[in-house]
Design a protein around this motif. Structure first.
Motif, short mmCIF file in Angstrom:
data_model
loop_
_atom_site.label_atom_id
_atom_site.label_comp_id
_atom_site.label_asym_id
_atom_site.label_seq_id
_atom_site.Cartn_x
_atom_site.Cartn_y
_atom_site.Cartn_z
N SER A 75 2.18 1.33 10.06
CA SER A 75 2.14 0.01 9.44
C SER A 75 2.50 0.14 7.96
O SER A 75 2.50 1.23 7.39
N ALA A 76 2.79 -0.99 7.34
CA ALA A 76 3.17 -0.97 5.93
C ALA A 76 2.01 -0.50 5.07
O ALA A 76 2.21 0.24 4.10
N ASP A 77 0.79 -0.88 5.43
CA ASP A 77 -0.38 -0.43 4.66
C ASP A 77 -0.55 1.08 4.76
O ASP A 77 -0.83 1.75 3.77
N ALA A 78 -0.37 1.61 5.96
CA ALA A 78 -0.52 3.06 6.15
C ALA A 78 0.59 3.81 5.42
O ALA A 78 0.36 4.89 4.85
N MET A 79 1.79 3.24 5.38
CA MET A 79 2.90 3.90 4.69
C MET A 79 2.64 3.93 3.18
O MET A 79 2.86 4.94 2.52
N LYS A 89 -5.72 1.69 -3.30
CA LYS A 89 -5.90 0.78 -2.18
C LYS A 89 -4.96 -0.40 -2.39
O LYS A 89 -5.20 -1.25 -3.23
N VAL A 90 -3.89 -0.41 -1.66
CA VAL A 90 -2.91 -1.47 -1.80
C VAL A 90 -2.77 -2.13 -0.44
O VAL A 90 -2.54 -1.46 0.57
N SER A 91 -2.94 -3.43 -0.41
CA SER A 91 -2.73 -4.13 0.86
C SER A 91 -1.41 -4.87 0.76
O SER A 91 -1.05 -5.41 -0.29
N LEU A 92 -0.72 -4.89 1.84
CA LEU A 92 0.60 -5.50 1.85
C LEU A 92 0.52 -6.84 2.56
O LEU A 92 1.13 -7.06 3.58
N ASP A 93 -0.30 -7.73 2.02
CA ASP A 93 -0.40 -9.08 2.55
C ASP A 93 0.58 -9.93 1.76
O ASP A 93 0.27 -10.39 0.65
N LEU A 94 1.76 -10.09 2.30
CA LEU A 94 2.83 -10.75 1.56
C LEU A 94 2.55 -12.24 1.36
O LEU A 94 2.97 -12.84 0.38
N ARG A 95 1.85 -12.84 2.31
CA ARG A 95 1.62 -14.28 2.21
C ARG A 95 0.57 -14.63 1.16
O ARG A 95 0.50 -15.75 0.70
#
Length: 174
Positions: A114-118, A128-134
């Motif tokens: 997943s993008a978060d795992a990458m 800690k970066v979350s990839l919540d684009l919305r």
């Protein structure tokens, strides 16, 4: 005609002769190296005479320090030359590899991540970066048109005709 094989006794005899000759050559080389070492020591290292007074001892120490400094400078210069040559050799090896084109492309595997795992793998576990684009998008409300275009087109043109119609049209837009 087929070549004749050498008898085993003859082969062993020749092998022993070669080993004897090789042993003599190694002994000769060792003797020459020892002679060269002794000649160098006689040339560069004079016989040591123990000084009788402190002034002579201090002078001897000064001379030894000067010689040590010279040897250290030479050693440093040689190390720099060796490092420079090693770097040039590595650069030339890389150029040769580039010219030969012998790069083997590794077989790539599909990785399901997943993008978060990458991002966690790239940035490390402390970020800690979350990839919540919305979440970063602005909320935009769609404005509904107040006027629905229904009715007869002739009536609209008549309403817009004349100065009163134009005045109404400008007031409606503003």
């Amino acid at each position: 005609m087929a070549e004749k094989k050498m008898p085993l006794s003859r082969r062993n005899h020749l092998k022993s002769l070669l080993l004897q000759i090789g042993k003599e050559m190694l002994e000769e080389e060792a003797r020459q190296a020892e002679e060269e070492k002794m000649a160098y020591m006689r040339e560069n290292c004079p016989t040591f005479s123990f000084p009788q007074c402190t002034l002579e001892l201090q002078e001897l120490c000064r001379q030894l320090h000067k010689q040590i400094d010279l040897v250290d400078e030479e050693r440093y210069d040689m190390e720099m030359k060796v490092k420079k040559c090693d770097k040039e050799i590595d650069d030339l090896k890389m150029k040769v590899q580039d010219l030969n084109g012998r790069f083997k492309k590794p077989t790539l595997r599909r990785v399901r991540m997943s993008a978060d795992a990458m991002l966690a793998a790239l940035l490390g576990s402390k970020h800690k970066v979350s990839l919540d684009l919305r979440a970063n998008l602005k909320q935009v409300k769609k404005e509904l048109k107040e006027e629905k275009q229904t009715g007869d087109w002739r009536k609209k043109i008549e309403d817009k005709a004349g100065m009163d119609g134009r005045k109404k049209m400008f007031e409606a837009e503003a």
